[in-house]
Design an enzyme around this catalytic site. Structure first.
Site, PDB file in Angstrom:
ATOM      1  N   SER A  72       5.332  11.410   7.945  1.00 35.93           N
ATOM      2  CA  SER A  72       4.060  12.152   7.983  1.00 35.93           C
ATOM      3  C   SER A  72       3.749  12.791   6.626  1.00 35.93           C
ATOM      4  O   SER A  72       4.648  12.970   5.792  1.00 35.93           O
ATOM      5  CB  SER A  72       4.102  13.206   9.084  1.00 35.93           C
ATOM      6  OG  SER A  72       5.116  14.115   8.790  1.00 35.93           O
ATOM      7  N   SER A  78      -0.431   8.458   8.765  1.00 34.29           N
ATOM      8  CA  SER A  78       0.225   8.698  10.053  1.00 34.29           C
ATOM      9  C   SER A  78      -0.685   9.452  11.025  1.00 34.29           C
ATOM     10  O   SER A  78      -0.693   9.153  12.220  1.00 34.29           O
ATOM     11  CB  SER A  78       1.563   9.410   9.886  1.00 34.29           C
ATOM     12  OG  SER A  78       1.368  10.757   9.585  1.00 34.29           O
ATOM     13  N   SER A  79      -1.501  10.384  10.533  1.00 36.21           N
ATOM     14  CA  SER A  79      -2.343  11.144  11.473  1.00 36.21           C
ATOM     15  C   SER A  79      -3.405  10.231  12.087  1.00 36.21           C
ATOM     16  O   SER A  79      -3.696  10.324  13.286  1.00 36.21           O
ATOM     17  CB  SER A  79      -2.978  12.359  10.805  1.00 36.21           C
ATOM     18  OG  SER A  79      -3.835  11.974   9.760  1.00 36.21           O
ATOM     19  N   ASP A 123      -8.755   5.417   6.892  1.00 38.30           N
ATOM     20  CA  ASP A 123      -7.503   5.371   7.658  1.00 38.30           C
ATOM     21  C   ASP A 123      -7.736   4.957   9.111  1.00 38.30           C
ATOM     22  O   ASP A 123      -7.005   4.118   9.653  1.00 38.30           O
ATOM     23  CB  ASP A 123      -6.824   6.750   7.654  1.00 38.30           C
ATOM     24  CG  ASP A 123      -6.268   7.107   6.289  1.00 38.30           C
ATOM     25  OD1 ASP A 123      -6.711   6.511   5.289  1.00 38.30           O
ATOM     26  OD2 ASP A 123      -5.386   7.986   6.226  1.00 38.30           O
TER      27      ASP A 123
HETATM   28  O1  PMV Z   1      -3.528  10.325   0.695  1.00 37.37           O
HETATM   29  P1  PMV Z   1      -4.356   9.592   1.692  1.00 37.37           P
HETATM   30  O2  PMV Z   1      -3.759   8.330   2.157  1.00 37.37           O
HETATM   31  O3  PMV Z   1      -4.851  10.460   2.787  1.00 37.37           O
HETATM   32  O4  PMV Z   1      -5.655   9.044   0.941  1.00 37.37           O
HETATM   33  C1  PMV Z   1      -6.625   9.864   0.403  1.00 37.37           C
HETATM   34  C2  PMV Z   1      -7.663   8.982  -0.167  1.00 37.37           C
HETATM   35  C3  PMV Z   1      -8.803   9.719  -0.832  1.00 37.37           C
HETATM   36  O5  PMV Z   1      -9.679   8.731  -1.325  1.00 37.37           O
HETATM   37  C4  PMV Z   1      -8.303  10.548  -2.006  1.00 37.37           C
HETATM   38  C5  PMV Z   1      -9.536  10.623   0.144  1.00 37.37           C
HETATM   39  C6  PMV Z   1     -10.260   9.879   1.249  1.00 37.37           C
HETATM   40  O6  PMV Z   1     -10.535  10.535   2.281  1.00 37.37           O
HETATM   41  O7  PMV Z   1     -10.587   8.696   1.102  1.00 37.37           O
END
Ligand code: PMV
Length: 289
Positions: A72, A78-79, A123
């Site tokens: 995490s 993971s979230s 994500d």
């Molecule tokens: O660190 P991660 O996997 O949550 O990625 C963040 C990616 C960003 O472009 C910096 C922010 C986003 O919400 O896309």
């Protein structure tokens, strides 16, 4: 009782730039989160705002059991994977007939609420559908799947995505003449890379360029630089920060025979290595155990 799983993700190109409407390319990877949901009169006591958000959004009460292969807070999504798998398991257990698209949209809304508005749909989209996804603004397009050999290096340095996003926003405000062209260059790299997804040698070069541009925006970290350089020295085609930076993970693209050498090089820098590849499946139903 219903058990569903959902994959984690890496950013191949365009993190941070994606926040400003530039293209981001992310891919689902093999470690997964497994979630079992059971109808129950007592509400879930998961102590996770993501899980609470899922039951609230679906309007039901149940118990939940989570088994995660994804570390995490490391930038591997993971979230989002927990949220997507929980919504899918609730949908199945309570026969709510939500579509995959509904699940992706609900998961994004939950992430956005928990993260106080700071979430891109990257994500949750990747975790729901699997494969390689191109995100530009609110549009999401699946790119053709490729057989990539990746090694992820978890620097074990904690970082905050929200903090890193804010740091870039601040730098952009104070130095638009520097940061705007960097964001444009990241866009250029991502758009060029789309045409070389099946050519790992070429793709690796673009990953190296993207890494240099991220470092120029101040989201690097000495330990991430160490892992990136160690991976390249061990024979990776390319290596870069993946996700928000400032800690968290990097990703290296390799030929199959060198991936364990790259993993060893990462581990010898006091980091954790995960040898992985594309997961084309997204959220999927599992056998109950
Ligand atoms: O660190 P991660 O996997 O949550 O990625 C963040 C990616 C960003 O472009 C910096 C922010 C986003 O919400 O896309």
């Amino acid at each position: 009782m219903a058990t569903w799983s959902a994959p984690g993700k890496v950013f191949l190109f365009g993190e941070h730039a994606v926040v400003y409407g530039k293209p981001g390319i992310a891919m689902a990877i093999k470690p997964r989160v497994f979630v079992t949901v059971r109808k129950s009169k007592r509400p879930a006591r998961a102590k996770s705002p993501y899980i609470d958000g899922c039951f609230e959004a679906m309007g039901v009460v149940g118990s939940v059991y989570i088994n995660s292969q994804i570390p995490s807070s490391s930038g591997l999504g993971s979230s989002a994977a927990v949220t997507v798998a929980t919504l899918s398991a609730i949908n199945d257990e309570f026969a709510l007939n939500k579509s995959r698209e509904d699940i992706a949209n609900m998961a994004f809304e939950i992430e956005k609420t928990v993260q106080k508005g700071r979430a891109s749909p990257t994500d949750t989209t990747v975790s729901t559908y699997g494969g390689i996804v191109l995100i530009t603004g609110s549009s999401r397009r699946r790119l053709p799947p490729q057989n990539m050999h990746l090694v992820i290096g978890d620097s074990l340095v904690s970082h905050s995505t929200a903090k890193m996003v804010e740091q870039v926003a601040e730098l952009k405000k104070t130095n638009p003449g520097i940061v705007d062209p960097i964001l444009d260059a990241i866009e250029g790299v991502g758009l060029a890379a789309i045409h070389h997804l099946s050519n790992p040698k070429e793709l690796g070069r673009y990953m190296n360029m993207n890494h240099a541009l991220l470092e120029a925006m101040g989201v690097g970290h000495p330990q991430l630089s160490r892992l990136v350089l160690a991976s390249r020295s061990a024979g990776a085609f390319g290596a870069k920060i993946t996700g928000a930076g400032g800690g968290g993970c990097m990703v290296a693209l390799c030929a199959k025979p060198v991936r364990h050498r790259v993993a060893q090089a990462i581990q010898s820098c006091d980091a954790r290595a995960i040898v992985t590849g594309l997961d084309t499946e997204g959220a999927r139903k599992e056998k109950n155990v």
